[in-house]
Motif scaffolding. Structure first.
Motif, PDB file in Angstrom:
ATOM      1  N   LEU A  40      -1.509  -4.980  -8.571  1.00 40.99           N
ATOM      2  CA  LEU A  40      -0.879  -6.005  -9.399  1.00 40.99           C
ATOM      3  C   LEU A  40       0.610  -6.129  -9.093  1.00 40.99           C
ATOM      4  O   LEU A  40       1.135  -7.237  -8.935  1.00 40.99           O
ATOM      5  CB  LEU A  40      -1.077  -5.679 -10.883  1.00 40.99           C
ATOM      6  N   GLY A  41       1.298  -4.989  -9.015  1.00 36.15           N
ATOM      7  CA  GLY A  41       2.743  -5.007  -8.783  1.00 36.15           C
ATOM      8  C   GLY A  41       3.115  -5.581  -7.434  1.00 36.15           C
ATOM      9  O   GLY A  41       3.942  -6.505  -7.339  1.00 36.15           O
ATOM     10  N   ASN A  42       2.510  -5.059  -6.380  1.00 38.48           N
ATOM     11  CA  ASN A  42       2.829  -5.535  -5.033  1.00 38.48           C
ATOM     12  C   ASN A  42       2.316  -6.953  -4.804  1.00 38.48           C
ATOM     13  O   ASN A  42       2.963  -7.753  -4.130  1.00 38.48           O
ATOM     14  CB  ASN A  42       2.262  -4.578  -3.990  1.00 38.48           C
ATOM     15  N   GLY A  43       1.139  -7.261  -5.374  1.00 39.48           N
ATOM     16  CA  GLY A  43       0.613  -8.614  -5.253  1.00 39.48           C
ATOM     17  C   GLY A  43       1.517  -9.634  -5.929  1.00 39.48           C
ATOM     18  O   GLY A  43       1.734 -10.737  -5.401  1.00 39.48           O
ATOM     19  N   THR A  44       2.069  -9.256  -7.086  1.00 38.25           N
ATOM     20  CA  THR A  44       2.994 -10.148  -7.802  1.00 38.25           C
ATOM     21  C   THR A  44       4.266 -10.389  -7.007  1.00 38.25           C
ATOM     22  O   THR A  44       4.764 -11.520  -6.926  1.00 38.25           O
ATOM     23  CB  THR A  44       3.349  -9.552  -9.179  1.00 38.25           C
ATOM     24  N   LEU A  45       4.796  -9.321  -6.398  1.00 37.93           N
ATOM     25  CA  LEU A  45       6.010  -9.471  -5.584  1.00 37.93           C
ATOM     26  C   LEU A  45       5.777 -10.393  -4.396  1.00 37.93           C
ATOM     27  O   LEU A  45       6.629 -11.220  -4.057  1.00 37.93           O
ATOM     28  CB  LEU A  45       6.491  -8.103  -5.101  1.00 37.93           C
ATOM     29  N   ILE A  46       4.632 -10.256  -3.757  1.00 33.19           N
ATOM     30  CA  ILE A  46       4.297 -11.131  -2.625  1.00 33.19           C
ATOM     31  C   ILE A  46       4.212 -12.575  -3.094  1.00 33.19           C
ATOM     32  O   ILE A  46       4.759 -13.489  -2.465  1.00 33.19           O
ATOM     33  CB  ILE A  46       2.967 -10.704  -1.976  1.00 33.19           C
ATOM     34  N   LEU A  47       3.536 -12.794  -4.227  1.00 29.72           N
ATOM     35  CA  LEU A  47       3.359 -14.140  -4.770  1.00 29.72           C
ATOM     36  C   LEU A  47       4.708 -14.767  -5.123  1.00 29.72           C
ATOM     37  O   LEU A  47       4.967 -15.934  -4.804  1.00 29.72           O
ATOM     38  CB  LEU A  47       2.455 -14.076  -6.001  1.00 29.72           C
ATOM     39  N   PRO A 293       7.305  -1.765  -6.249  1.00 33.47           N
ATOM     40  CA  PRO A 293       7.512  -3.023  -6.975  1.00 33.47           C
ATOM     41  C   PRO A 293       8.259  -2.843  -8.283  1.00 33.47           C
ATOM     42  O   PRO A 293       9.022  -3.724  -8.697  1.00 33.47           O
ATOM     43  CB  PRO A 293       6.086  -3.545  -7.213  1.00 33.47           C
ATOM     44  N   LEU A 294       8.057  -1.695  -8.954  1.00 30.89           N
ATOM     45  CA  LEU A 294       8.764  -1.435 -10.206  1.00 30.89           C
ATOM     46  C   LEU A 294      10.265  -1.300  -9.945  1.00 30.89           C
ATOM     47  O   LEU A 294      11.090  -1.859 -10.673  1.00 30.89           O
ATOM     48  CB  LEU A 294       8.228  -0.157 -10.862  1.00 30.89           C
ATOM     49  N   ILE A 295      10.615  -0.567  -8.897  1.00 32.01           N
ATOM     50  CA  ILE A 295      12.026  -0.369  -8.555  1.00 32.01           C
ATOM     51  C   ILE A 295      12.681  -1.689  -8.186  1.00 32.01           C
ATOM     52  O   ILE A 295      13.777  -2.025  -8.668  1.00 32.01           O
ATOM     53  CB  ILE A 295      12.164   0.648  -7.403  1.00 32.01           C
ATOM     54  N   TYR A 296      12.015  -2.467  -7.339  1.00 34.34           N
ATOM     55  CA  TYR A 296      12.612  -3.719  -6.872  1.00 34.34           C
ATOM     56  C   TYR A 296      12.690  -4.767  -7.979  1.00 34.34           C
ATOM     57  O   TYR A 296      13.619  -5.571  -8.008  1.00 34.34           O
ATOM     58  CB  TYR A 296      11.829  -4.269  -5.678  1.00 34.34           C
ATOM     59  N   SER A 297      11.715  -4.780  -8.881  1.00 35.89           N
ATOM     60  CA  SER A 297      11.725  -5.805  -9.929  1.00 35.89           C
ATOM     61  C   SER A 297      12.673  -5.449 -11.067  1.00 35.89           C
ATOM     62  O   SER A 297      13.376  -6.314 -11.599  1.00 35.89           O
ATOM     63  CB  SER A 297      10.305  -6.013 -10.484  1.00 35.89           C
ATOM     64  N   LEU A 298      12.715  -4.165 -11.426  1.00 33.34           N
ATOM     65  CA  LEU A 298      13.559  -3.750 -12.540  1.00 33.34           C
ATOM     66  C   LEU A 298      15.031  -3.693 -12.170  1.00 33.34           C
ATOM     67  O   LEU A 298      15.902  -3.849 -13.031  1.00 33.34           O
ATOM     68  CB  LEU A 298      13.109  -2.370 -13.059  1.00 33.34           C
ATOM     69  N   ARG A 299      15.333  -3.486 -10.899  1.00 35.11           N
ATOM     70  CA  ARG A 299      16.725  -3.329 -10.482  1.00 35.11           C
ATOM     71  C   ARG A 299      17.218  -4.504  -9.645  1.00 35.11           C
ATOM     72  O   ARG A 299      18.254  -4.406  -9.005  1.00 35.11           O
ATOM     73  CB  ARG A 299      16.868  -2.016  -9.691  1.00 35.11           C
TER      74      ARG A 299
END
Length: 318
Positions: A40-47, A293-299
């Motif tokens: 979910l996390g990596n798929g969301t980042l790609i999207l 994905p958590l690190i890249y999205s939160l920061r």
């Protein structure tokens, strides 16, 4: 093929946590949850990086590659590991083991090289911002990403080819959760010093050299950040690379511990793989892709803004 004539084995037994059914059930639940988060996390980042035009930059192109890589990397071993936790017969065919070993090593090598490319991208963005559009043009960053994948495939193909040619006698118990190359090499009833030397060369070329590039890049980045007069400017510059640096520390810290520590004959020929090795292997195999994905999205403010923009656009379009 030659290696088929050398071995009498048709399958391997993956020991994992055999003998601890309650612990296997616990790990099944934990790893399943982590795998869902990874997808979910990596798929969301790609999207997000594809749909939002503001993120059509080299940095997010590399980040999209990293997310896709993490999905592929975990998918090579986690599904089979989950099945083995619930199965009484925890076996994998010789050919299936070779494929799993090839894919896992290819993805791991590619990530090492890709993280080096991402560090260079951050160096150019912060230290040479005026020349950034020229240096990191599409003609540059696309071949850089493609080269990372090519390096991973070539390295894995060579190492896997040498491992499957080893003679495997009667011992077919892999003391691991999956067909990890070190665990498979340990079963060979032949001298594996040549394989260890090849692995050392590959680790130096595809792990230490990218790490050296990362260290040099971030040394120059930190030096440039310290020269910025305003605290706001320093904070903004540091925020653009702090997420990547966090991922690098986690990934390289674990993988270097696994592949660069000395392996004595006693360790390689022992019946039990050190429990620490298993946990660390699982850490960089599952935890790191989940945390990326958590690190890249939160920061990352750009990702947060992109998410808000996409959700608001979808909401108001109805």
């Amino acid at each position: 093929m030659e290696w088929e004539n050398q071995t009498i084995l048709v399958e391997f037994f993956l020991k994992g946590l055999s003998g601890y059914p309650k612990l296997e059930l616990l790990f099944f639940v934990l790893i399943l949850i982590m795998y869902v988060v990874i997808l979910l996390g990596n798929g969301t980042l790609i999207l997000i990086s594809v749909l939002d035009s503001h993120l059509h930059t080299p940095m997010y192109f590399f980040l999209g590659n990293l997310s896709f890589l993490d999905i592929c990397y975990t998918s090579t071993s986690i599904p089979s590991t989950l099945v083995s936790f619930l199965s009484e017969r925890k076996t994998i065919s010789f050919s299936g083991c070779a494929v799993q070993m090839f894919l896992g090593l290819a993805m791991g090598t590619t990530e090492c090289v890709l993280l080096g490319m991402m560090a260079f991208d951050r160096y150019v963005a912060i230290c040479n911002p005026l020349r950034y559009p020229v240096i990191m043009s599409k003609d540059s960053y696309v071949p850089m990403a493609a080269g990372s994948w090519f390096a991973g495939v070539i390295n894995s193909a060579v190492q896997t080819a040498f491992v499957v040619q080893l003679p495997f006698c009667r011992n077919n118990v892999i003391n691991h959760f999956s067909c990890e190359i070190l665990a498979v090499m340990k079963l060979a009833c032949a001298d594996i010093s040549g394989n260890e030397f090849i692995m050392l060369l590959a680790t130096t070329l595809f792990t230490l050299l990218p790490l050296l590039l990362i260290v040099i890049s971030y040394s120059l980045i930190i030096s440039s950040i310290l020269k910025i007069r305003t605290s706001e400017g320093r904070s903004k510059a540091f925020s653009t690379c702090s997420a990547h640096l966090t991922v690098v520390i986690i990934f390289y810290g674990t993988i270097l511990f696994m592949y660069m520590k000395p392996k004595s004959k006693e360790t390689l020929n022992s019946d039990d793989l050190d429990a620490t090795d298993k946990l660390i292997s699982m850490f960089y195999g599952v935890m790191t892709p989940m945390m990326n994905p958590l690190i890249y999205s939160l920061r990352n403010k750009d990702v947060k803004e992109a998410v808000k923009h996409l959700f608001s656009r979808r909401f108001f379009s109805k």
